[in-house]
Design an enzyme around this catalytic site. Structure first.
Site, mmCIF file in Angstrom:
data_model
loop_
_atom_site.group_PDB
_atom_site.id
_atom_site.type_symbol
_atom_site.label_atom_id
_atom_site.label_comp_id
_atom_site.label_asym_id
_atom_site.label_seq_id
_atom_site.Cartn_x
_atom_site.Cartn_y
_atom_site.Cartn_z
ATOM 1 N N GLU A 208 46.150 -73.898 19.404
ATOM 2 C CA GLU A 208 45.132 -73.692 18.376
ATOM 3 C C GLU A 208 44.707 -72.227 18.312
ATOM 4 O OE1 GLU A 208 40.863 -75.353 18.489
ATOM 5 O OE2 GLU A 208 41.997 -76.821 17.311
ATOM 6 N N GLU A 211 47.385 -70.389 16.549
ATOM 7 C CA GLU A 211 47.309 -70.694 15.117
ATOM 8 C C GLU A 211 46.187 -69.913 14.450
ATOM 9 O OE1 GLU A 211 46.881 -74.596 12.135
ATOM 10 O OE2 GLU A 211 46.673 -74.847 14.307
ATOM 11 N N CYS A 228 40.549 -81.814 16.841
ATOM 12 C CA CYS A 228 40.549 -82.624 18.068
ATOM 13 C C CYS A 228 39.912 -83.994 17.881
ATOM 14 C CB CYS A 228 39.802 -81.890 19.185
ATOM 15 S SG CYS A 228 40.599 -80.370 19.704
ATOM 16 N N SER A 248 43.404 -77.445 11.515
ATOM 17 C CA SER A 248 44.439 -77.006 12.437
ATOM 18 C C SER A 248 45.501 -78.089 12.519
ATOM 19 C CB SER A 248 43.838 -76.768 13.827
ATOM 20 O OG SER A 248 44.851 -76.683 14.808
ATOM 21 N N LYS A 287 39.825 -92.746 19.022
ATOM 22 C CA LYS A 287 41.087 -92.409 19.673
ATOM 23 C C LYS A 287 42.033 -93.615 19.661
ATOM 24 C CE LYS A 287 40.069 -88.181 21.085
ATOM 25 N NZ LYS A 287 40.773 -86.994 20.574
ATOM 26 N N GLU A 290 43.616 -93.199 16.414
ATOM 27 C CA GLU A 290 44.450 -91.995 16.409
ATOM 28 C C GLU A 290 45.818 -92.237 17.028
ATOM 29 O OE1 GLU A 290 43.922 -87.373 17.832
ATOM 30 O OE2 GLU A 290 43.298 -88.968 19.209
ATOM 31 N N GLU A 295 52.168 -90.177 12.853
ATOM 32 C CA GLU A 295 52.440 -88.799 13.221
ATOM 33 C C GLU A 295 52.356 -88.561 14.731
ATOM 34 O OE1 GLU A 295 50.077 -88.964 9.310
ATOM 35 O OE2 GLU A 295 49.916 -89.820 11.330
ATOM 36 N N CYS A 432 31.494 -85.292 22.132
ATOM 37 C CA CYS A 432 32.115 -86.428 22.812
ATOM 38 C C CYS A 432 31.244 -87.043 23.893
ATOM 39 C CB CYS A 432 33.447 -86.016 23.430
ATOM 40 S SG CYS A 432 34.602 -85.294 22.255
#
Length: 509
Positions: A208, A211, A228, A248, A287, A290, A295, A432
């Site tokens: 990141e 990037e 994230c 990102s 999550k 996710e 992907e 989180c």
């Protein structure tokens, strides 16, 4: 003077309680909230030993279509805390009260599953539900089955926020860092290897940060926004599909780490990647969604095979009769357990940005940082902004937590008025450490204790005491790049550690 403990008032409150219980699924012994239920506590407090009002009860189908959350209205007490959280705090409004009178129900547009409406799976509704009407979809049985399979190599990784909250499930003070006991417990549960997601966070910063540098140099869209948080990503895909280029392309830390485990780690240790089963212990129910994204796999293998929350891990430990508080401390397995202090603060709002800035500033300026703390992005404030001078350039930054605050920044981008270069967004207010998979606290505890402050202080303390506090100085990370990945932002890292996004249909109630 107002008296709230007179016989008449107490009887009125007990009557209301009886009426609620008369239309409530009272299978308390098998409820996930047994022992931590506000309704159960009130029944005990008022000495309710029988149901005075017996009659017709509503029956509702359980919504378990989502990979993250289960909605059981049979246990709902119509307190509307979930509605207030979803609508007022998160600005989503995926649920509301429908029908009237005895038929009143907390539901979605046309009673669709939460999986098919604009729910982001942030899980804040679960954290605020006083009973068991909302809960995470349990994955513990799947994990236990794999632990018993001798042909499966089961690896577990744990997020930074878990270690400063797990102890609360065993009576320890809010914010107690139980990393050592947690590792010991995981080993006792039978995992073949116990690794730290913080190592994955260090990989995230390398990719990141690289990037961001490229984008600042004109090779991409600004502002760049962190990716994230899967609840935030889902929110962006549903509400701002035209702005997805700002995100990102980096996978989240546990997904990156899962990809590394099934490629580099498997190859180095002569393990068939198909036999590896990776489990992530997360403070987050999004999550779970996710890890199922198309992907999030490499060469047909999912990066992560199962996600369990902090609460689920606690239940596994209790079910195995492990005396958690009495455990000795253990270390994460090496070399995959190596991580930096920068990775530890990923669990708090502003932490991802601060970790990235440590690396980006040092790389661009070519000299060691004199001060590692970027206090401008610390604290629970919904939106934090600052201007930092990096390599003789003013970099405008913003960190937001809570999706209603995210909306403010995204509207600026949509309208072409955004002044920022780099933005961090976390769906859960505070980050989180207050995620939807963390230990649930009663409204009374929330009023008496600053849970955010206690848990955040614990993570910052881990950072301060770490020998290495910058992700790009992680020796294990250097080894992997030198021997395998080669170059941050290169071809192989993009295959393993980066992802894409897709517009999603949005439903409004």
């Amino acid at each position: 003077m107002v008296h709230t403990d007179t016989e008449k008032v107490v009887e009125a409150r007990k009557t209301v309680l009886d009426l609620i219980l008369s239309n409530h699924d009272r299978e308390c012994l098998t409820c996930v909230r047994n022992g931590n239920c506000e309704l159960q506590r009130l029944a005990q407090e008022f000495g309710v030993t029988d149901i005075r009002y017996r009659g017709e009860r509503n029956r509702h189908e359980i919504d378990d279509k989502s990979p993250s959350i289960v909605r059981d209205f049979n246990k709902c007490v119509l307190c509307r805390r979930c509605i207030s959280t979803c609508k007022n705090v998160q600005g989503i409004g995926a649920i509301d009260c429908t029908e009237r009178g005895f038929s009143s129900c907390i539901s979605t547009a046309e009673n669709h599953s939460l999986n098919d409406v604009n729910c982001t799976f942030c899980g804040q509704c679960i954290e605020n539900c006083p009973v068991g009407a909302l809960k995470e979809k349990d994955s513990t049985e799947d994990v236990r089955a794999k632990l018993k399979d001798k042909n499966t190599y089961v690896i577990v990784q744990t997020a930074p926020a878990v270690r400063v909250a797990l102890g609360e499930e065993f009576g320890l003070s809010v914010g107690t860092n139980v990393q050592g006991k947690m590792v010991t417990a995981l080993k006792k549960l039978g995992f073949d290897k116990v690794f730290d997601t913080n190592t994955g966070a260090d990989f995230t910063i390398m990719e990141e940060g690289t990037e961001l540098i490229h984008r600042l140099q004109g090779e991409g869209t600004l502002p760049m926004i962190t990716s994230c948080c899967p609840a935030w990503v889902r929110y962006a895909e549903m509400n701002y599909p035209e702005s997805l280029s700002h995100l990102s392309s980096c996978k989240s830390p546990h997904q990156m780490f899962g990809a590394i485990l099934k490629t580099y780690y498997a190859e180095k240790n002569n393990i068939d990647p198909k036999s590896i089963y990776t489990v992530s212990v997360m403070p987050c129910i999004a999550k779970k969604f996710e890890r199922t994204r198309e992907e999030m796999q490499v060469d047909g293998l999912e990066d992560v095979d199962a996600v369990i929350t902090t609460r689920e891990l606690a239940r596994m430990i209790k079910a195995s009769h492990i005396e958690f508080v009495e455990l000795e401390d253990s270390e994460f397995d090496n070399p995959m357990g190596e991580a930096t202090g920068a990775a530890a603060i990923f669990g708090v709002t502003g932490g991802v940005m601060e970790a990235a800035l440590r690396t980006v500033k040092e790389i661009l300026e070519g000299e060691p940082l004199e001060k590692l703390e970027f206090t401008e992005v610390r604290g629970k404030k919904g939106i934090k902004t600052a201007v930092l001078n990096i390599a003789d350039r003013d970099i405008k930054i913003a960190a937001a937590s809570g999706l209603e605050n995210a909306r403010v920044l995204m509207e600026e981008i949509k309208n072409g008025t955004s002044k920022y270069d780099f933005i961090e967004i976390m769906a859960c207010p505070g980050g989180c450490i207050l995620g939807g998979g963390q230990p649930i606290k009663s409204s009374k505890t929330r009023n008496e204790i600053d849970i955010y402050k206690k848990r955040a202080e614990a993570l910052y303390t881990i950072d301060e005491k770490s020998k290495i506090r910058k992700s790009h100085e992680n020796p294990y990370l250097k080894e992997v790049y030198r021997n395998y990945l080669k170059k941050a932002g290169g071809e192989l890292p993009h295959k393993l550690l980066h992802t894409t996004y897709q517009p999603r249909k949005k439903y409004d109630i």
